[in-house]
Design a protein around this motif. Structure first.
Motif, PDB file in Angstrom:
ATOM      1  N   UNK A 156       0.826  -1.198   0.000  1.00  0.00           N
ATOM      2  CA  UNK A 156       0.000   0.000   0.000  1.00  0.00           C
ATOM      3  C   UNK A 156       0.869   1.259   0.000  1.00  0.00           C
ATOM      4  N   UNK A 157       2.018   1.201   0.694  1.00  0.00           N
ATOM      5  CA  UNK A 157       2.942   2.340   0.698  1.00  0.00           C
ATOM      6  C   UNK A 157       3.525   2.558  -0.697  1.00  0.00           C
ATOM      7  N   UNK A 164       3.592   5.603  -5.971  1.00  0.00           N
ATOM      8  CA  UNK A 164       3.394   5.633  -7.428  1.00  0.00           C
ATOM      9  C   UNK A 164       2.356   6.689  -7.809  1.00  0.00           C
ATOM     10  N   UNK A 165       1.253   6.722  -7.102  1.00  0.00           N
ATOM     11  CA  UNK A 165       0.175   7.649  -7.443  1.00  0.00           C
ATOM     12  C   UNK A 165       0.542   9.091  -7.117  1.00  0.00           C
ATOM     13  N   UNK A 166       1.398   9.278  -6.111  1.00  0.00           N
ATOM     14  CA  UNK A 166       1.831  10.638  -5.766  1.00  0.00           C
ATOM     15  C   UNK A 166       2.782  11.198  -6.810  1.00  0.00           C
ATOM     16  N   UNK A 213      -1.573   8.437 -14.547  1.00  0.00           N
ATOM     17  CA  UNK A 213      -2.782   7.657 -14.243  1.00  0.00           C
ATOM     18  C   UNK A 213      -2.638   6.906 -12.921  1.00  0.00           C
ATOM     19  N   UNK A 214      -3.755   6.793 -12.210  1.00  0.00           N
ATOM     20  CA  UNK A 214      -3.740   6.110 -10.923  1.00  0.00           C
ATOM     21  C   UNK A 214      -3.557   4.603 -11.119  1.00  0.00           C
ATOM     22  N   UNK A 215      -2.796   4.012 -10.228  1.00  0.00           N
ATOM     23  CA  UNK A 215      -2.542   2.572 -10.246  1.00  0.00           C
ATOM     24  C   UNK A 215      -3.449   1.915  -9.207  1.00  0.00           C
ATOM     25  N   UNK A 216      -4.176   0.892  -9.613  1.00  0.00           N
ATOM     26  CA  UNK A 216      -5.077   0.207  -8.691  1.00  0.00           C
ATOM     27  C   UNK A 216      -4.346  -0.905  -7.953  1.00  0.00           C
ATOM     28  N   UNK A 217      -4.899  -1.273  -6.796  1.00  0.00           N
ATOM     29  CA  UNK A 217      -4.341  -2.399  -6.045  1.00  0.00           C
ATOM     30  C   UNK A 217      -4.453  -3.678  -6.864  1.00  0.00           C
ATOM     31  N   UNK A 218      -5.562  -3.829  -7.584  1.00  0.00           N
ATOM     32  CA  UNK A 218      -5.749  -5.031  -8.393  1.00  0.00           C
ATOM     33  C   UNK A 218      -4.673  -5.144  -9.466  1.00  0.00           C
ATOM     34  N   UNK A 231       1.771  -1.742 -15.097  1.00  0.00           N
ATOM     35  CA  UNK A 231       0.756  -1.515 -14.073  1.00  0.00           C
ATOM     36  C   UNK A 231      -0.268  -0.490 -14.543  1.00  0.00           C
ATOM     37  N   UNK A 232       0.169   0.528 -15.303  1.00  0.00           N
ATOM     38  CA  UNK A 232      -0.763   1.523 -15.828  1.00  0.00           C
ATOM     39  C   UNK A 232      -1.717   0.883 -16.834  1.00  0.00           C
TER      40      UNK A 232
END
Length: 454
Positions: free
Chosen positions: A265-266, A271-273, A277-282, A341-342
């Motif tokens: 999660x960290x 990555x998102x900071x 594009x936002x990266x999902x946990x999935x 991941x994106x």
């Protein structure tokens, strides 16, 4: 003059033999254009809008919303403008001239036919076929004979000898195997079409034993069990069949482990900071799964039961479970091993939205080699999922929640997740399955482990 053409439910591909009418998009009397969607149907795979290959006026619809029709059953009829009607002759035209007029009419409407019965599947122009003509007075269609040769009509017409109204080869096989003459069966489908239920009913009546001598005071039969009856059809029926087959054929086993997901999660927050594009946990879990399957290829395989062989698959096509209003579906991300991941985040979002809208195609729902099941979205910690046949394994992910955890020798509050792996015991033993699950857990706890294999 206008010619009435019949449009039948087309072959929707992927081995589908029937579909349920969900919503009519046109009414009788509406003018439709070539390739205009006229009905929305639900198959065992997806919701599909079916376009009509004819342009003209809708003259009839077959089946109410909620009706299940086999492939090849009539959907609707369309009146299409044909060639101008020839001038009337003082005497009936010879048979040859009548045939020529019919051919001219067919040629005149050929330009009103489209080859695209269903976008994505396609069809070709059908061969010439006999038209079914409805007549109020059957005698009107018979050429007039001289008065001296007139013969009184028989008291009772002979039994029809035309083709049996059956489309499904499964229905024909069922009747043939049980020795049932389909001409004795009364069809309940459109225009007397014989359905499987009609054959089963006829077999039940035929095989029912003769009643015994009636007793003076027969005891009434016990009432049927009360309750709502929901047909297993469409997506729900397909899921039931697939899960039943999985449990029948696959000797599955499940192992699980708790993991500290704080590191994952960290890493995601970092990555998102960084922007973009936002990266999902999935998506991160999918990347971990793909690399784990590279180390343990036994789990990216299937079993050929007929040949008694394990088939290891060269690419990872990752399915993921998605709950929709229509039921559980498993969209597939093709070639997941070649995606970032994106890219994975974007594809998961696209397929999830399509699933919610009922817009997934059969191609979106087939071809998976491994499934990722995030049941944590339902607020549960663990599960023992059923393998998505014919795959060999499924990784389940529970909710990620703060829990007391011993971290670096001290008690701390950490983000904990339970991971479970259900696998086909034919393709590997517990050591391989445990190794795969442990590697996934290590990457979740310390994403830097994944960098060693990138």
């Amino acid at each position: 003059m206008a010619q009435v053409l019949e449009f039948k439910l087309p072959d929707l591909g992927e081995g589908l033999t029937e579909a349920e009418i969900v919503r009519w998009l046109v009414d009788v009397g509406d003018v439709v254009a070539i390739d205009q969607p006229v009905v929305e149907v639900e198959t065992a795979k997806a919701m599909v809008e079916v376009p009509c290959p004819y342009g003209g006026v809708v003259t009839a619809r077959f089946g109410e919303e909620g009706t299940e029709l086999p492939v090849g059953a009539p959907l609707l009829t369309v009146a299409v403008d044909g060639a101008p009607e020839p001038a009337a002759a003082p005497a009936p035209a010879p048979a040859a001239q009548g045939a020529g007029a019919a051919a001219d009419a067919a040629d005149a409407v050929s330009s009103e036919y489209s080859g695209n019965v269903l976008v994505g599947y396609g069809t070709t122009k059908p061969a010439a076929r006999r038209r079914r003509v409805r007549r109020e007075n059957p005698a009107a269609a018979t050429p007039a004979a001289p008065a001296a040769a007139a013969v009184p009509a028989p008291a009772a017409p002979a039994a029809p000898r035309g083709p049996v109204a059956v489309i499904s080869p499964l229905v024909r096989k069922l009747a043939r195997d049980r020795g049932l003459d389909l001409r004795e069966v009364r069809g309940s489908g459109p225009e007397g079409l014989i359905l499987r239920a009609d054959v089963e009913t006829a077999l039940t009546v035929r095989e029912r034993p003769a009643p015994a001598v009636a007793a003076p005071a027969p005891v009434p039969a016990a009432p049927a069990v009360a309750g709502e009856r929901i047909p297993l059809r469409g997506v729900r029926g397909a899921v039931a069949d697939k899960l039943s087959r999985s449990r029948t054929e696959i000797p599955d086993a499940t192992c699980w482990v708790d993991a500290d997901a704080t590191g994952l999660m960290t890493a995601r927050a970092g990555m998102n900071a960084a922007g973009g594009p936002k990266i999902s946990v999935l998506a991160l879990l999918a990347r971990i799964c793909v690399h784990a399957l590279g180390r343990f290829p036994e789990l990216n395989s299937t079993v050929d039961t007929a040949a008694r062989e394990i088939v290891r698959l060269p690419s990872v096509h990752l399915g993921f479970a998605a709950q929709t209003e229509r039921g559980l579906v498993v969209p597939v991300v093709k070639d997941a091993g070649g995606r970032t991941a994106e890219s994975l985040s974007a594809e998961f979002a696209r397929l999830t939205e399509a699933a919610r809208q009922g817009a997934l195609t059969p191609a979106d729902l087939t071809g998976g080699t491994f499934t990722l099941n995030n049941y944590g979205v339902f607020g549960v910690d663990g599960s023992t999922p059923i393998i998505n046949h014919p795959e060999a394994a499924m990784l389940g992910v529970g909710r990620i929640v703060p829990k007391p955890w011993v971290h670096e020798g001290e008690l701390a509050i950490r983000q904990v997740v339970q991971l479970s792996l259900t696998f086909d015991h034919r393709v590997c033993d517990g050591g391989t399955a445990g190794g795969f699950l442990r590697y996934v857990a290590d990457c979740v706890e310390n994403p830097a482990v994944l960098l060693r294999t990138l």
